[in-house]
Each structure stands twice: as structure tokens, then as C-alpha cells.
Write an enzyme that holds these catalytic residues in place. Structure first.
Site, PDB file in Angstrom:
ATOM      1  N   MET A   1      37.122  -3.655  -5.639  1.00 37.82           N
ATOM      2  CA  MET A   1      36.529  -4.974  -5.822  1.00 37.82           C
ATOM      3  C   MET A   1      37.632  -5.983  -6.011  1.00 37.82           C
ATOM      4  O   MET A   1      38.709  -5.661  -6.490  1.00 37.82           O
ATOM      5  CB  MET A   1      35.613  -4.990  -7.033  1.00 37.82           C
ATOM      6  CG  MET A   1      34.779  -6.250  -7.136  1.00 37.82           C
ATOM      7  SD  MET A   1      34.225  -6.568  -8.818  1.00 37.82           S
ATOM      8  CE  MET A   1      35.777  -7.016  -9.581  1.00 37.82           C
ATOM      9  N   CYS A   2      37.345  -7.222  -5.643  1.00 33.24           N
ATOM     10  CA  CYS A   2      38.365  -8.260  -5.705  1.00 33.24           C
ATOM     11  C   CYS A   2      37.747  -9.605  -6.050  1.00 33.24           C
ATOM     12  O   CYS A   2      36.546  -9.803  -5.949  1.00 33.24           O
ATOM     13  CB  CYS A   2      39.077  -8.386  -4.358  1.00 33.24           C
ATOM     14  SG  CYS A   2      39.723  -6.829  -3.732  1.00 33.24           S
ATOM     15  N   GLY A   3      38.646 -10.520  -6.417  1.00 33.70           N
ATOM     16  CA  GLY A   3      38.289 -11.924  -6.482  1.00 33.70           C
ATOM     17  C   GLY A   3      38.909 -12.585  -5.274  1.00 33.70           C
ATOM     18  O   GLY A   3      40.134 -12.537  -5.090  1.00 33.70           O
TER      19      GLY A   3
END
Length: 611
Positions: free
Chosen positions: A1-3
């Protein structure tokens, strides 16, 4: 997951990224951060990515190939594209996108993907930006427009504006995938997007809900379905809208609710086979989500061998109990599983004494005497309904799997801490949603996902911090299996036909009501939300069944709603948890009791406004 974030400026130089937005993005991706600025003709791009390492080798983003294509990817591929255990899905996906020779190739590739995702892709050869969210909108993606400065921003998470004069964030509608041509000449301060919509069948027309989902956009924004007629094929089958009354259940005694009563349903061969099929597809959904775990270096593994890799938002209700039972199947027996149980401190003064209730209660004096005599056994301000059912559920899980170490984490929140963290963190994550319900659920999920609490074992109380990067949540079960009280109301007034329409609406709006918000909330802790009940294969299985097979609302509460899931719980060996009626998290955790009791869930929440 990332921003992930992209600032598109149609003039140069580009607008800077807001400091608070950048900070919130870093919370989502603590393992690696990187920014790239790209000048394109008279336009400029600022791409910012912050990675939570989940798969394969740590891969910094934005990821760029040899010809200048750049990918920002916030997702997990659980099917549709072959990715080996040791591979990084961002690398594999960028390679596939780089091989695309047309818009049709890109759309075809994205249609295949199964799993939650949001992405931003700069296609160098076409000088355009592609972006969007998966079919259900399980990953957050927001946009904001500034016509005066001829710029717009895409971001996983935002920050609440300091005043009303600032541009407002909105969730990108998960209607399909969007394309923005950086070379297109249009009046300055206007933004024209080409939409490639989700469609069930090739002979379907774009969903009528497209217009409703895109309504409320700024006047400077125009979203038009692409002129080529290209579309993304829906990853799930359409809902079965056939109306048929239950048959096998009608001959059974359903006047009482008991586990034995539920077992009687399973004497029907067809029903038992259907329950088995549900367990199989749900089990596979959980397996994919608990075995795709963060890679760890050897020293970390040694240090954390007693720590859980998987956590579950856990109330002891049927949705979370089934997730726990299925997770137990697929996590190694020597690894613990974290059960995150949140409670908000109840005020003793708000609990009316028994002597004030109408009528006489002869046991009152005895109760008071018992409390005085026992001394320590006094009113526990954190014994909220979800804590009580959670403990009962824990015992069921211990009976079901006695060798497993279950970490039942009691997460206790005071009103003072709630007020403090709402202002510092939660209000920015809930934004742009702003209702009382968003506040209650957002706060409850934020504290639960943080995973800081105590474990009570015997007489010892141990402070515990969950380090699990994967958080399973039961969202999607009620929406598909008629678990809410409003479903009973609709059934009572409009019968099965009305219930079918209600369930279709529930699934259609789940992205805007829940998923983007929950992704932002859980992601703030550097953890990834995973939604087993919204796996494409699970949804397709349930969509293929007539509603009468999924629920029978002519039966009592605790039986009729989510009937098929209750039968699955019994088949899995669970006990009284299979009979628990639905209790919303805001009531079960008692956060709703801390605030104004006269508020409606849909009211705009003043507490979410920063001061």
C-alpha cells in the site's frame, strides 16, 4: 500500500504540494518516499509517492521505465495478472502498461486485475495521465481543482481546508478509469476528462449512475465517456434480481433462535452445498489476503517471531468471527493473530441506577450489597457491548483452535484522547466526508487499527502494540446479505422486490459511504486494509444467488438477516456468535454515546471541523 499524489499544472512552474497533505501521505508509506517533477510542453507534473513495503523487493515510487512512463500504484493484485510471490506488483504492472500500444490495451489490462487498487500513470508517448480506482473503490483517491491557477491535484489522502475559500477535495468517483490529455487545448481553468466506464456486458450502455456519481463536481470540470466506445469489463457478475420465496426453511420450526435451530437448515442437501460453496470462496479470499505478507529481513523475523502479521477488526460478531476462523486456516499455527477490539469509556453518571427504573426491583439492594462486598467488581467503564461479545467470541475461537495464540487486544479510549486525536489526525483523514456517522466510524476504526491496548490474561494486564501491517475488516457482509435494520424496514414495506433494489443500491454506493474513508483511516498507521467480503469472486458468488437464498427476513433477528453466513458459521464450528444480531460499530463500541444523543447519523458533524 502507498500514499500517491500528482499535481498537474497546465502552466509552469507547478503548484507546490500542500505540507499537511505531504505529511499525511508519508504516514501511509513509511518505508520509502520519493518525488519527481516533470516538465511537459507548457505543463508540469509533480509526482509524490510514499511506499508501505508489502510485496517482493522494496520498490521506490514513482516507478519510471526507460521511455519515461511513470506509475504511482496503491494496490494489491490478487488475481487476473500473474505475479510470483517474490515479485513486486508495481514493477510487473508498469512493464505491462509500457507494453500497451493503445488505449484499448490499457483498458483491457486494468479490466483483468482483481484486488483493491488506485493508480496514477503518466503515459509518455501520449503525454497523458491515466488514473482511477477499482470497481468497488477499495482504495482512496481524491481530487481537487484550482481553476485560477489552472491546476488540479490527485491524492490518496487530503487535509481539511483551513477556510471555505480554499478549493474543496472530493472523492474520485469509481465509475471507471479517467484519462487527461496534457496536450489538449481548452480554455484556461477548465479540465476535461475522458472516462472509460465499468460495464457488465458489451451490449450494455454506460451505467445510469455515472451522472449521479459525477454530480457535484466543480463547474470547471467536465467528465465525458470516451468517443471510442471502450470500457472496462466489470470484475463481478450482475446481481441476481429474481424473486422467489424460500422453500426449505418454511417447513422448519423458526419460532426460536438457537444454534440447533440453525443446524436444522443444514439437513437440506442443497442448502448445505450452498453453504459449503460460500465457505470455500470466502476461505480462498482470506487466504490470498493473509498469505501475501510483508517481506521481512531475517533479523526482524527473529525479533518479531511472537508478533502477529495479521490483525482483524474484531467485535465478536458473525462477520469478524468468520474472518478469524478462516484466517486460522491459513496462518501458520505458531503465529499469533491479533484481534482488535475497541471500546470508548462510558460515563457512570449516564448509566441510570436500577432504583430509578419504573417499577420495583427487589434485587437492587442485593446487587448493591454484592458490589460492596466484592470491592473490585465494580462498574467497568470499558465493558461496552462489543467488548462483552468480543470476549465471548474469543472463547469460541479458543475452543475451535486451542493451539492458536489469539491476542485479544482491549483498546480503551477516553473522551479526552478522542477529542485530541480527532483534531490532530482523524478529521483530516475522514475529509472530505463530514457526517456524524463518518465521525463515529472514522474515530472508532482509527483507534482500533492503531492497535495500542492491553491484553488481559489471568490476573496480569500487559500493554500490547499490534505490529501487523495487514488489517482485515468485515465490511461488505451486511451490504450483500441484508444485515442492516433498514433492510428489514424495506422488506416489510416492499417485500423481496424492494429488498433486491436496496441491496443493489448498497453495493453501488459502498465506495462513497465507506471504503475510501476506511482506507484513509487504516492507512494512516502504515497498515493496509483488506476486505475479504468484497473479493471479486465472493461478490460474484453472492450476486449469482437469489436474495431469498442469502437472507430470509421473515425469520427473527439473529437468524433471518445474513442467514447464509450464519449457516456458514455453524458449519465452521462456531457457536452463539452465529446468532448475534447486527450491532453497528458506533453503538457496539459506545462512541455514539459520548456525543450529542439528538444528532442524526446524516447530520453534518461540527466536531470534524478543525479549530
Amino acid at each position: 500500500m502507498c500514499g500517491i499524489c500528482c499535481v498537474v499544472s497546465l502552466t509552469t512552474p507547478h503548484d507546490p504540494l500542500e505540507e499537511n497533505v505531504h505529511k499525511n501521505l508519508k504516514h501511509r508509506g513509511p518505508n520509502c518516499s520519493k518525488d519527481i517533477t516533470e516538465e511537459i510542453s507548457n505543463c508540469s507534473l509533480l509526482l509524490s509517492a510514499h511506499v508501505l513495503h508489502m510485496r517482493g523487493c522494496l520498490t521506490p515510487q514513482p516507478l519510471q521505465d526507460d521511455i519515461g512512463n511513470m506509475l504511482l500504484w496503491n494496490g494489491e493484485v490478487f488475481g487476473g495478472l500473474k505475479i510470483e510471490q517474490e515479485e513486486n506488483d508495481t514493477k510487473v504492472l508498469l512493464h505491462q502498461l509500457s507494453e500497451a500500444r493503445s488505449a484499448s490495451d490499457i483498458v483491457c489490462l486494468l479490466s483483468k486485475l482483481k484486488g483493491p487498487w488506485a493508480f496514477i500513470y503518466y503515459q509518455s508517448s501520449e503525454r497523458c495521465i491515466w488514473f482511477g480506482r477499482d470497481f468497488f473503490g477499495r482504495r482512496s483517491l481524491l481530487w481537487k481543482f484550482n481553476p485560477e491557477r489552472a491546476s488540479f491535484t490527485l491524492s490518496s489522502v487530503a487535509s481539511q481546508p483551513e477556510d471555505d475559500s480554499q478549493s474543496q477535495w472530493q472523492e474520485v468517483p469509481p465509475c471507471g478509469v479517467y484519462k487527461f490529455d496534457l496536450t489538449e487545448t481548452s480554455p484556461i481553468g477548465t479540465f476535461i476528462f475522458e472516462l472509460y466506464p465499468w460495464i457488465f456486458h458489451s451490449d450494455d450502455k454506460p451505467n445510469e449512475s455515472l451522472e449521479s456519481k459525477c454530480e457535484g463536481l466543480s463547474r470547471c470540470v467536465s467528465v465525458n465517456t470516451n468517443s471510442s466506445g471502450l470500457y472496462l469489463t466489470s470484475p463481478v457478475c450482475p446481481m441476481n434480481t429474481s424473486i422467489s420465496s424460500p422453500t426449505a426453511e418454511q417447513d422448519l420450526n423458526t419460532s426460536q433462535t438457537s444454534v440447533e435451530n440453525l443446524k436444522a437448515f443444514l439437513t437440506n442437501t442443497d442448502k448445505k452445498a450452498m453453504v459449503g460453496a460460500l465457505i470455500d470462496v470466502l476461505s480462498e479470499s482470506v487466504r490470498k489476503r493473509v498469505q501475501y505478507l510483508p517481506a521481512q529481513d531475517a533479523p526482524e523475523v527473529a525479533l518479531n517471531e511472537t508478533k502477529a502479521d495479521i490483525a482483524i477488526l474484531f467485535s465478536g460478531g458473525i462477520d469478524s468471527m468468520i474472518l478469524a476462523a478462516l484466517t486460522d486456516r491459513h496462518v501458520p499455527a505458531d503465529k499469533p493473530i491479533d484481534l482488535l477490539n475497541v471500546a470508548f469509556k462510558m460515563q457512570e453518571a449516564k448509566m441510570p441506577p436500577k432504583s430509578m427504573k419504573k417499577g420495583k426491583n427487589k434485587k437492587t439492594d442485593c446487587d448493591d450489597a454484592d458490589k460492596t462486598q466484592l470491592g473490585q467488581q465494580k462498574f467497568n467503564q470499558f465493558d461496552v457491548p462489543d467488548r462483552i461479545t468480543g470476549r465471548a467470541g474469543l472463547q469460541e475461537l479458543k475452543d475451535l483452535s486451542p493451539k492458536r495464540h489469539w491476542n485479544f487486544i482491549e483498546i480503551n479510549v477516553t473522551q479526552e484522547e478522542l477529542v485530541d486525536m480527532r483534531q490532530k489526525r482523524i478529521c483530516h483523514l475522514v475529509h472530505p466526508l463530514d457526517t456524524v456517522l463518518d465521525d463515529s466510524l472514522g474515530c472508532a476504526i482509527w483507534f482500533a487499527a492503531r492497535g495500542i491496548g492491553v491484553i488481559n490474561e489471568a490476573v496480569d494486564e500487559e500493554l500490547y502494540i499490534s505490529e501487523a501491517k495487514v488489517v482485515l475488516t468485515g465490511i461488505g457482509a451486511d451490504e450483500q446479505l441484508a444485515g442492516y435494520s433498514r433492510h428489514r424496514v424495506r422488506y416489510k414495506h416492499s417485500g423481496l422486490e424492494g429488498l433486491v433494489k436496496e441491496l443493489a443500491m448498497e453495493l453501488g454506493r459502498i465506495s462513497s459511504r465507506n471504503l475510501g474513508r476506511d482506507d484513509r483511516i487504516i492507512g494512516d498507521h502504515g497498515k493496509e486494509a483488506r476486505f475479504p467480503y468484497l473479493d471479486e469472486d465472493v461478490v460474484s458468488f453472492l450476486n449469482g444467488l437469489p436474495v431469498s437464498e442469502k437472507a430470509d427476513l421473515s425469520l427473527p433477528r439473529g437468524v433471518g438477516e445474513k442467514l447464509l453466513l450464519r449457516l456458514a458459521a455453524v458449519e465452521l464450528g462456531l457457536g452463539l456468535s452465529a446468532l448475534l444480531p447486527k450491532r453497528a460499530m458506533q453503538f457496539g463500541s459506545r462512541i455514539a454515546k459520548l456525543e450529542d444523543n439528538h444528532e442524526k447519523a446524516s447530520d453534518k458533524c461540527k466536531r470534524l471541523v478543525t479549530t
